[in-house]
Design an enzyme around this catalytic site. Structure first.
Site, PDB file in Angstrom:
ATOM      1  NE  ARG A   1      -4.271  -1.401   0.109  1.00  0.00           N
ATOM      2  CZ  ARG A   1      -4.385  -2.479  -0.669  1.00  0.00           C
ATOM      3  NH1 ARG A   1      -3.406  -2.820  -1.499  1.00  0.00           N
ATOM      4  NH2 ARG A   1      -5.493  -3.206  -0.638  1.00  0.00           N
TER       5      ARG A   1
ATOM      6  CD  GLU B   1      -3.002   3.063  -5.316  1.00  0.00           C
ATOM      7  OE1 GLU B   1      -4.048   2.423  -5.581  1.00  0.00           O
ATOM      8  OE2 GLU B   1      -2.009   2.540  -4.835  1.00  0.00           O
TER       9      GLU B   1
ATOM     10  CG  HIS C   1      -3.070  -0.863  -6.682  1.00  0.00           C
ATOM     11  ND1 HIS C   1      -3.487  -0.270  -5.522  1.00  0.00           N
ATOM     12  CD2 HIS C   1      -2.994  -2.197  -6.402  1.00  0.00           C
ATOM     13  CE1 HIS C   1      -3.653  -1.187  -4.578  1.00  0.00           C
ATOM     14  NE2 HIS C   1      -3.359  -2.369  -5.091  1.00  0.00           N
TER      15      HIS C   1
HETATM   16  O1  LIG Z   1      -4.031  -4.432  -3.568  1.00  0.00           O
HETATM   17  C1  LIG Z   1      -4.757  -5.320  -3.876  1.00  0.00           C
HETATM   18  C2  LIG Z   1      -5.574  -6.033  -2.949  1.00  0.00           C
HETATM   19  O2  LIG Z   1      -5.623  -5.668  -1.779  1.00  0.00           O
HETATM   20  O3  LIG Z   1      -6.238  -6.992  -3.375  1.00  0.00           O
END
Ligand SMILES: O=CC(=O)O
Length: 328
Positions: free
Chosen positions: A245, A274, A293
């Site tokens: 994160r 993000e 991401h």
């Molecule tokens: O970052 C991705 C998730 O938490 O699935």
């Protein structure tokens, strides 16, 4: 066949892979309302959409807090998130109201570990820079001193957080000839033996590692963990990679560490916020590779995640055992 009246109301906050929608629609249990877009639902539409819902299927970009739970009202039995991370959920509030939570661990471990290895190699071997040079005419000849980076062979890798994904990353990196594998976290892990992992303090990990890989979850303890103090202990040649994160990293401190040459390079699949604004200073640095991401983004993984997420939701609606319930 149940009448429409008895169907339980489910709100889905975004278009999801059809595998998940199929499970919900074929269950005969619920009436599904969908925010029919690939883009995030505006807050006011979210608050309206969840009103009276028995179940909410959400994404990691939806902040599910007391306001959303209150807007849903007393019918709410279950929140099912299409993610393994759950830092976007106000778990204290959710628990207080007796609402159950489903999430998607395990099924995305391999895809995320694979992406982490790809990002680490892309960053360490300067692949995006190389691609750019080919396109912009910077490739004038084979040059002995040009576009050199760092290799894994003989290196020390430090994994911050040897959970499911951290271990899967370590497993994949070892065959590249990694000499030592350090890991840090709250406790040592017996499963680290599989990768000859050595439990180390965070300070030792960052000072001895050639590659520092962040794979811990975001909690109050890990928020801002990677800051100026930590970067200042790393090797000047260190390559830093984060696929957990964004908020685990103090981005201003990272920018300073990268632009001053305090560390060699960084690869990030996660940022704060993000999306990262396109004029963000980190995007101006050649030694910073940023992805949007996409850790779990393979077609099959996203399909399996959606199916699991839908099955978690149905179990929450019927009061039965969830395939993957988050212990609150
Ligand atoms: O970052 C991705 C998730 O938490 O699935």
């Amino acid at each position: 066949m149940q009448g429409t009246q008895q169907l339980l109301k489910v709100f889905v906050t975004r278009r999801i892979p059809q595998e998940g929608m199929r499970v919900l629609n074929q269950s005969g249990l619920c009436k599904v309302s969908l925010w029919d877009s690939d883009e995030p639902i505006p807050r006011t539409d979210l608050l309206q959409g969840v009103s009276g819902a028995h179940g909410i299927l959400c994404l990691l970009s939806d902040r599910i807090d007391a306001e959303v739970i209150n807007a849903a009202g007393p019918n709410l039995k279950v929140i099912s998130t299409l993610s393994v991370g759950f830092d976007h959920l106000a778990v204290g509030e959710i628990k207080k109201r007796g609402v159950r939570v489903g999430y998607t661990p395990d099924v995305l471990t391999d895809a995320t570990a694979e992406l982490t290895v790809a990002l680490l190699l892309a960053t360490a071997r300067r692949i995006p820079e190389g691609v750019e040079e080919v396109k912009n005419g910077g490739w004038s000849s084979w040059k002995p001193l040009w576009l050199c980076g760092y290799g894994l062979s003989g290196s020390t890798v430090g994994v911050i957080g040897l959970g499911r994904i951290g271990l899967a990353i370590a497993r994949r990196l070892k065959p590249f000839g990694v000499k030592r594998l350090l890991y840090s976290g709250r406790t040592s892990k017996p499963q680290a033996a599989e990768v000859d992992g050595e439990f180390a303090s965070l300070d030792r990990l960052v000072s001895e590692s050639d590659f520092v890989v962040v794979s811990c979850s975001l909690t109050p303890e890990t928020q801002g963990l990677c800051d100026k103090a930590l970067f200042s202990k790393m090797k000047k040649t260190a390559v830093f990679v984060n696929t957990s994160r964004g908020a685990v990293v103090n981005q201003e401190d990272l920018h300073e560490a990268l632009s001053s040459g305090r560390i060699a390079a960084a690869g990030l699949d996660v940022t704060t916020p993000e999306p990262l604004p396109t004029d963000h200073p980190l995007l101006k640095l050649k030694n910073c590779v940023i992805l949007p991401h996409i850790g779990s983004a393979t077609y099959s993984t996203r399909g399996i995640m959606a199916e699991l997420c839908a099955n978690n939701l149905l179990a929450g609606l019927t009061g039965s055992a969830m395939p993957s319930e988050l212990a609150l």
